[in-house]
Design an enzyme around this catalytic site. Sequence first.
Site, PDB file in Angstrom:
ATOM      1  N   MET A 114       0.751  -1.047  -0.154  1.00 47.74           N
ATOM      2  CA  MET A 114      -0.112   0.391   0.017  1.00 47.74           C
ATOM      3  C   MET A 114       0.766   1.227   0.251  1.00 47.74           C
ATOM      4  SD  MET A 114      -2.968   1.650   2.471  1.00 47.74           S
ATOM      5  CE  MET A 114      -1.921   2.380   3.591  1.00 47.74           C
ATOM      6  N   HIS A 122      10.191   7.481 -11.426  1.00 47.84           N
ATOM      7  CA  HIS A 122      10.610   6.452 -11.606  1.00 47.84           C
ATOM      8  C   HIS A 122      11.259   5.551 -12.776  1.00 47.84           C
ATOM      9  CE1 HIS A 122       8.092   2.378 -13.972  1.00 47.84           C
ATOM     10  NE2 HIS A 122       8.487   2.323 -12.320  1.00 47.84           N
ATOM     11  N   THR A 181      28.707 -28.240 -17.322  1.00 44.96           N
ATOM     12  CA  THR A 181      27.880 -27.547 -16.730  1.00 44.96           C
ATOM     13  C   THR A 181      26.052 -27.980 -17.651  1.00 44.96           C
ATOM     14  OG1 THR A 181      27.960 -26.139 -16.149  1.00 44.96           O
ATOM     15  CG2 THR A 181      28.222 -27.854 -14.984  1.00 44.96           C
ATOM     16  N   CYS A 232      33.093 -25.452 -17.452  1.00 46.87           N
ATOM     17  CA  CYS A 232      33.556 -24.725 -18.332  1.00 46.87           C
ATOM     18  C   CYS A 232      32.250 -24.467 -19.052  1.00 46.87           C
ATOM     19  CB  CYS A 232      34.812 -25.557 -19.862  1.00 46.87           C
ATOM     20  SG  CYS A 232      33.951 -26.461 -19.637  1.00 46.87           S
ATOM     21  N   TYR A 265      39.248 -24.165 -10.571  1.00 43.91           N
ATOM     22  CA  TYR A 265      38.186 -23.245 -11.442  1.00 43.91           C
ATOM     23  C   TYR A 265      37.384 -23.164 -12.254  1.00 43.91           C
ATOM     24  CZ  TYR A 265      39.886 -25.637 -15.899  1.00 43.91           C
ATOM     25  OH  TYR A 265      39.870 -26.677 -16.513  1.00 43.91           O
TER      26      TYR A 265
END
Length: 889
Positions: free
Chosen positions: A107, A465, A777, A841, A861
């Site tokens: 609010m 804003h 990954t 990597c 690393y």
Amino acid sequence: MTKWIYSFGAGQNDGNAGMRNLLGGKGANLAEMSNIGLPVPPGFTITTEVCSAFYENGRKYPDDLKAQLDDAMARVEKAMGLRFGDANAPLLVSVRSGARVSMPGMMDTVLNLGLNDQTVEGLARSSGDSRFAWDSYRRFIQMYGSVVLGVSHHRFEDLLEQTKRELGKHDDTQLTAEEWQMVLKGYKDIVLNETGTPFPEDPQDQLWGAIGAVFGSWMNPRANTYRKLHDIPASWGTAVNVQSMVFGNMGEDCATGVCFTRDPSTGENVFYGEYLINAQGEDVVAGIRTPQPMAAERATPDQNPMEKALPEAYQEMLKVRDLLERHYKDMQDIEFTVQSNTLYLLQTRSGKRTAAAALRIAIDMAQEGLITKEDAISRVPPASLDQLLHPVLDPKAERKQLARGLPASPGAATGVIAFSAEDVEDRASKGEDVILVRIETSPEDVHGMHAARGVLTTRGGMTSHAAVVARGMGRVCVAGAGSIMVDYKAQTLTVNGHTLKAGDWLTLDGGTGAVYLGRVPTIPPTLSGDFSTLMGWADSVRRLGVRANAETPEDAETARRFGAEGIGLCRTEHMFFGPDRIGHVRQMIMTEEKDARAKAIGALLPFQRDDFAALFRIMAGLPVTIRLLDPPLHEFLPHGEAELKDVAKALGQDVEALRARRSALSESNPMLGHRGCRLGISYPEIYAMQVRAITEAALAVSKETGKAVIPEIMIPLVGTKAELDLVRKASEAVIASVLKEQNATLDYHIGTMIELPRAAITADKIAESADFFSFGTNDLTQTTLGLSRDDAGSFLPEYVEKGLLPQDPFISIDQEGVGALVRMGVEKGRATKPDIKLGICGEHGGDPLSISFFESVGLDYVSCSPFRVPVARLASAQAALAARKAVKA
Ligand code: ADP
Ligand code: MG
Ligand code: MG
């Protein structure tokens, strides 16, 4: 008895800054400011526990809340010498929401609560200013009507605009008491028509109505969405602050303002603020009137700085600035009001800032001795460093300045004009660079601001804003360029005799506030001394090494410039796409004849040798990990007819036969198909050529520079030790023959990607044949979750939205699942070979959250794209500091 209410101000502070969870950020800091002796109008905070109790009990307040509230109110009345609802000299209050973290959707503040047809007369008499009293009353109805009663604020604004037009007045401050009474009557009619009930006259009803609205807003859809997006539990609740009013709208010796203890745009240690004389509440940020600078040295001749207009209050404010910064040891964002030359503080919090400012402030404060080096490292959000790498205008480029606004968010942007968020999105989706141009922005424009390169507004200040949101997003912003006239209907902007349409080019410099005609070229940024200082500090505490994923000399140079300690992943497939190479690659794949294949591959050898030599030279002795060819073959296939004919001609083969071969090679699931080491096993000549190129390049550059090059050869998509053994043996044979030919020696490493679950699970066996592991990954995420990265876009966002996944697992590693496999790979790999080198990597190598995970599993690393290298260095340092802290605790 539970204490539901905490008082602050006028000598009784039940709370302090440490009680944020109970009192919300605003309440805790109001108490803290009062504790350190600053002038805070007295009031009290209804705790977040009341909010929780309210929802647990089917939206009912605790029984003893009312009694506690009456007591707290009596205390405020006594401190102010006024009574709430008193017809002669009424106490007025503000009702302000305030959660633990600042949260859009909550609010908005209601000011001047306690006014009604009787008390307004009392206020007029006691202040001796009936214009002020009626202005305050109509403001109250407007705020309460829209915020608490849910009447659209446009209804009130439209009526006011219309009245002003009829009266021929431009500025709100020109309206007389009688005129405000007229407006007010209209406001009351609006409330009655829209809600079916008259505006509540009883101050107690008003108060409980506003309190209920704050608690109600905690569960409104906007707040719910925001919480979900930002992982804020609903159980936190919001607090409500009730505070006696001070008035910035009582005349020319009154004002309201917002300031920062340092420049939030650059971080420079100068006082930075804006204010408006004879104004109240959020007038400064609302963009209704353009605010004035506070410091005289920041003002242009036609402006009216606070330093000159209200010198006493300004001097007070300078002291407050110092005090608060030293107290909080961080840059503060302060809201204040001056009533009849007396300064009051209404809010302080740690100020939002640009990436450049965060960096500069952290370094400056450490050098001023206000914080430690470790604090400084921890204060800069790693991801924000990206913003420092923003382009700037090419200083040599010609330009024609159209207008100047405020330098609200740095960087340079050039693009075509769009006047609405929708138009920005439209154009951006077609690949255009877009500049959003608005008179002012509101939350509905945020999606357009996101899709735009830059934002230009014609109204509003540094705290408007547009300015705040653009800074947070890292978008370029020029705010309050008042000489530009925007016509939404005609879709044009006009300035200095120029008229530009939607789709015309415009350039912004958010660092200076300049607006330029047309398209001005930009160039990459230069990094400040603060940047290298911070990087140096980060390097001195981090444990993880940081390398880059790079395959072109250009990327490699960038990577070194950003401090990469080697290349963790050189993808060789992109090298195959060069126009002088792809023909040979296609011939190599498309022919089944050994000789023709050998010829095609032989043609590629000199190219590859040069590619690798260039990288070795740039990396000057730093490790370079080269991955042998990995992608599915189909990526190289000749797709069109013309391409197919070219290949046929070069091979002297029949087009039809090649067409058949092409369909034989096509796969229905290429990412799980003939790729990675599977290619090297079917076509050993390809890998042999690559290994030869690597070896010859390493020997040549070692000789040329006198510095030993130690190449790291990486085998992709290994699932079994047997695969690695086979490829390793073949590679070593090639190396041996090159060494024999040249009568030379070479140190080298052969390792593998760990990117299949099976590889992680059998990492102890694979480690017997690997000198290093590099966790891939991206593929490991795809294969562990059974989720194709290229197809997940259609449903993954919904998964994250519904909380089925905490975040996009391709952006931040899924620690529980994929992370467990990484951990297993690390443990099993080290069990076999304690000194095996371990890196990662995937894209995750540049993600701060993932990096803290990689620190915790003890990788050696991370490797990421060149532009993320600074991010990774800083994130690694923060992860190391957090780990040290955890050990100590
Ligand atoms: P937000 O959370 O949006 O910043 P605030 O509760 O800080 O909202 O209120 C907005 C503005 O209203 C404040 O900056 C201040 O100028 C004004 N305000 C709030 N309470 C009072 C008060 N008691 N007296 C005078 N002005 C007030
Ligand atoms: Mg607000
Ligand atoms: Mg505020």
